[in-house]
Motif scaffolding. Structure first.
Motif, short mmCIF file in Angstrom:
data_model
loop_
_atom_site.label_atom_id
_atom_site.label_comp_id
_atom_site.label_asym_id
_atom_site.label_seq_id
_atom_site.Cartn_x
_atom_site.Cartn_y
_atom_site.Cartn_z
N THR A 189 0.83 -1.20 0.00
CA THR A 189 0.00 0.00 0.00
C THR A 189 0.87 1.25 0.00
N HIS A 190 0.47 2.24 -0.80
CA HIS A 190 1.20 3.49 -0.87
C HIS A 190 0.60 4.52 0.10
N ASP A 191 1.34 5.58 0.36
CA ASP A 191 0.88 6.62 1.26
C ASP A 191 -0.26 7.41 0.62
N LYS A 192 -1.41 7.38 1.27
CA LYS A 192 -2.62 7.96 0.70
C LYS A 192 -2.52 9.48 0.52
N SER A 193 -2.00 10.16 1.50
CA SER A 193 -1.93 11.63 1.42
C SER A 193 -0.98 12.08 0.32
N GLU A 194 0.11 11.34 0.13
CA GLU A 194 1.06 11.69 -0.95
C GLU A 194 0.41 11.53 -2.32
N ILE A 195 -0.36 10.47 -2.48
CA ILE A 195 -1.03 10.24 -3.78
C ILE A 195 -2.07 11.32 -4.03
N GLN A 196 -2.83 11.66 -3.01
CA GLN A 196 -3.84 12.71 -3.17
C GLN A 196 -3.21 14.03 -3.56
N ALA A 197 -2.07 14.34 -2.95
CA ALA A 197 -1.38 15.59 -3.29
C ALA A 197 -0.85 15.54 -4.73
N LYS A 198 -0.33 14.41 -5.13
CA LYS A 198 0.24 14.27 -6.48
C LYS A 198 -0.81 14.45 -7.55
N PHE A 199 -2.00 13.87 -7.36
CA PHE A 199 -3.04 13.91 -8.38
C PHE A 199 -4.05 15.03 -8.16
N GLY A 200 -3.84 15.84 -7.12
CA GLY A 200 -4.79 16.91 -6.85
C GLY A 200 -6.13 16.40 -6.40
N GLU A 268 0.01 4.42 -13.04
CA GLU A 268 -0.10 4.53 -11.57
C GLU A 268 -1.46 4.09 -11.05
N VAL A 269 -2.01 3.07 -11.70
CA VAL A 269 -3.31 2.55 -11.28
C VAL A 269 -3.25 2.03 -9.85
N SER A 270 -2.12 1.43 -9.46
CA SER A 270 -2.02 0.89 -8.11
C SER A 270 -2.21 2.00 -7.07
N LYS A 271 -1.67 3.17 -7.34
CA LYS A 271 -1.81 4.29 -6.41
C LYS A 271 -3.24 4.83 -6.41
N LEU A 272 -3.85 4.88 -7.58
CA LEU A 272 -5.23 5.36 -7.66
C LEU A 272 -6.17 4.41 -6.93
N MET A 273 -5.88 3.10 -6.97
CA MET A 273 -6.69 2.15 -6.21
C MET A 273 -6.53 2.35 -4.71
N ASP A 274 -5.33 2.75 -4.28
CA ASP A 274 -5.10 2.95 -2.85
C ASP A 274 -5.89 4.12 -2.28
N VAL A 275 -6.21 5.10 -3.13
CA VAL A 275 -6.98 6.26 -2.63
C VAL A 275 -8.46 6.13 -2.96
N SER A 276 -8.87 5.01 -3.55
CA SER A 276 -10.26 4.82 -3.95
C SER A 276 -10.97 3.84 -3.01
N ASP A 277 -12.27 4.02 -2.90
CA ASP A 277 -13.09 3.18 -2.04
C ASP A 277 -13.91 2.17 -2.82
N LEU A 278 -13.97 2.35 -4.15
CA LEU A 278 -14.76 1.48 -5.01
C LEU A 278 -14.16 1.52 -6.41
N LEU A 279 -14.09 0.35 -7.06
CA LEU A 279 -13.60 0.26 -8.43
C LEU A 279 -14.74 -0.20 -9.33
N ILE A 280 -14.98 0.56 -10.40
CA ILE A 280 -15.97 0.18 -11.41
C ILE A 280 -15.20 -0.11 -12.69
N THR A 281 -15.33 -1.34 -13.22
CA THR A 281 -14.45 -1.74 -14.31
C THR A 281 -15.08 -2.82 -15.17
N LYS A 282 -14.57 -2.94 -16.40
CA LYS A 282 -14.85 -4.14 -17.18
C LYS A 282 -14.08 -5.29 -16.53
N PRO A 283 -14.64 -6.50 -16.55
CA PRO A 283 -13.99 -7.61 -15.83
C PRO A 283 -12.88 -8.31 -16.63
N GLY A 284 -11.89 -7.53 -17.04
CA GLY A 284 -10.69 -8.14 -17.62
C GLY A 284 -9.90 -8.85 -16.54
#
Length: 372
Positions: A189-200, A268-284
């Motif tokens: 898991t990555h640092d949530k606050s750092e990711i939020q700052a990076k992506f605004g 950087e999908v892994s980081k976006l998943m760490d700051v997300s509470d739900l993922l909506i996706t095609k089931p690849g």
């Protein structure tokens, strides 16, 4: 002493096959720096003009005629590639495969797509290649085109896939349940606050909506319906390489809001998943496995008939997600993630399930052990 060389062969029919190859390559080097890896989309590499044209035609077929793709998938489901098809593949697309092997001199070949897998199997059967061949099946199903008597080891996602292979007469000793590999970024898991700052991003409930590498998004108005929650929920739309979809969404007033981001291709999908509470996706198979590794609840939309349907069935059956069939389900899940305690407890439950069924490092570790 020469480093051990692992050659990973894929094709670009969907981004998941090649992503799995790179994930395994990175994982092997992470665990053992003395391993040398090379990933090649073999058809594109050997035919840089024809290869991309075929991939583009396949992409259009998947986007506009998914039912046709499903019919072809089911028609050939129990059949291995026959020898005539293997010969045709070799003559048309893979004529110089042996030259690649002679130049790179791999100690092990791992195929993450049935095309290269069939060609390497043919070369082994003819006695032209004597290199161990591992086949990494990148979905939660076992289509017949993956199978060949020349494969030394199958690496599969679940015991169910192993059973499907043994039902076709493949010895259990040649099958290893490893899970589908994910990039080492998904191992922790990555640092949530750092990711939020990076992506605004804001520290509020967040939903990640993904269309895969090709950016095939939900075709009806449900995407826009989600924007009704934009004052309370942050929405991140990842449309991959689909530049037209991104431009269209950015020009739509419904998506023009401080709590909405529309992103193109990102590593950087892994980081976006760490700051997300739900993922909506095609089931690849690849995206679902990445979501599984993060223990994030998932909603699945518009599975392509065939392997994506089976992927969806697996994750729904084991409680890792739900099929998105209505706006009522959007309301249900968005309301849930607005309740911090409920959301945190649900994710903890998913992590417990994940730990029982999947270890993100397992595939890379298994390949290293098998090589030894």
């Amino acid at each position: 002493m020469r480093k051990k060389r692992v050659l990973l062969l894929s094709e670009g029919f969907g981004s998941g096959h090649t992503q799995a190859a790179y994930a395994l390559a990175f994982g092997l080097r992470e665990l053992n720096p003395n391993i040398q890896t090379r990933v090649i989309e073999l058809g594109k590499f050997l035919n840089p003009v024809i290869g991309p044209l075929i991939m583009n035609a396949y992409r259009k077929t998947v986007s506009k005629q998914p039912k046709l793709v499903g019919k072809l998938y089911h028609r050939q489901y129990k059949k291995s590639m026959n020898r005539f098809t293997q010969l045709a593949l070799h003559r048309i697309f893979y004529t110089h495969t042996l030259k690649v092997f002679d130049q790179l001199k791999p100690d092990l070949i791992v195929c993450t797509h049935p095309g290269p897998n069939a060609v390497v199997s043919r070369l082994k059967r003819l006695g032209l290649v004597d290199i161990p061949l591992y086949t990494l099946i990148t979905d939660y199903d076992a289509h017949g085109t993956w199978t060949s008597s020349e494969v030394n080891k199958y690496l599969v996602s679940t015991p169910l896939v192993k059973r499907k292979l043994t039902d076709r007469g493949i010895p259990a000793s040649r099958i290893e349940v490893t899970g589908i590999p994910v990039h080492p970024d998904f191992w922790h898991t990555h640092d949530k606050s750092e990711i939020q700052a990076k992506f605004g991003l804001k520290p509020i409930p967040t939903v990640l909506i993904m269309g895969g590498g090709w950016g095939i998004m939900y075709s009806d108005d449900i995407l826009e319906y989600m924007t009704r929650w934009r004052d309370r929920i942050q929405l991140i739309y990842c449309v991959g390489n689909n530049d037209k979809a991104r431009e269209r969404m950015l020009a739509d007033p419904a998506f023009q809001h401080p709590n909405i981001q529309v992103l193109g291709f990102t590593k950087e999908v892994s980081k976006l998943m760490d700051v997300s509470d739900l993922l909506i996706t095609k089931p690849g198979g690849m995206t679902c496995t990445e979501g599984l590794s993060k223990g994030i609840p998932m909603l699945f939309y518009e599975p392509i008939p065939g392997q994506e349907e089976v992927n969806c069935e697996y994750f729904v059956e084991y409680g890792f997600g739900e099929m998105l069939t209505s706006t009522e389900l959007v309301d249900k899940w968005f309301s849930m993630i607005l309740e911090p305690y409920t959301s945190v407890q649900y994710r903890r439950t998913l992590l417990v399930k994940r730990n029982q069924q999947y270890n993100p490092m397992q595939c890379s570790r298994a390949v290293l052990q098998l090589m030894q």
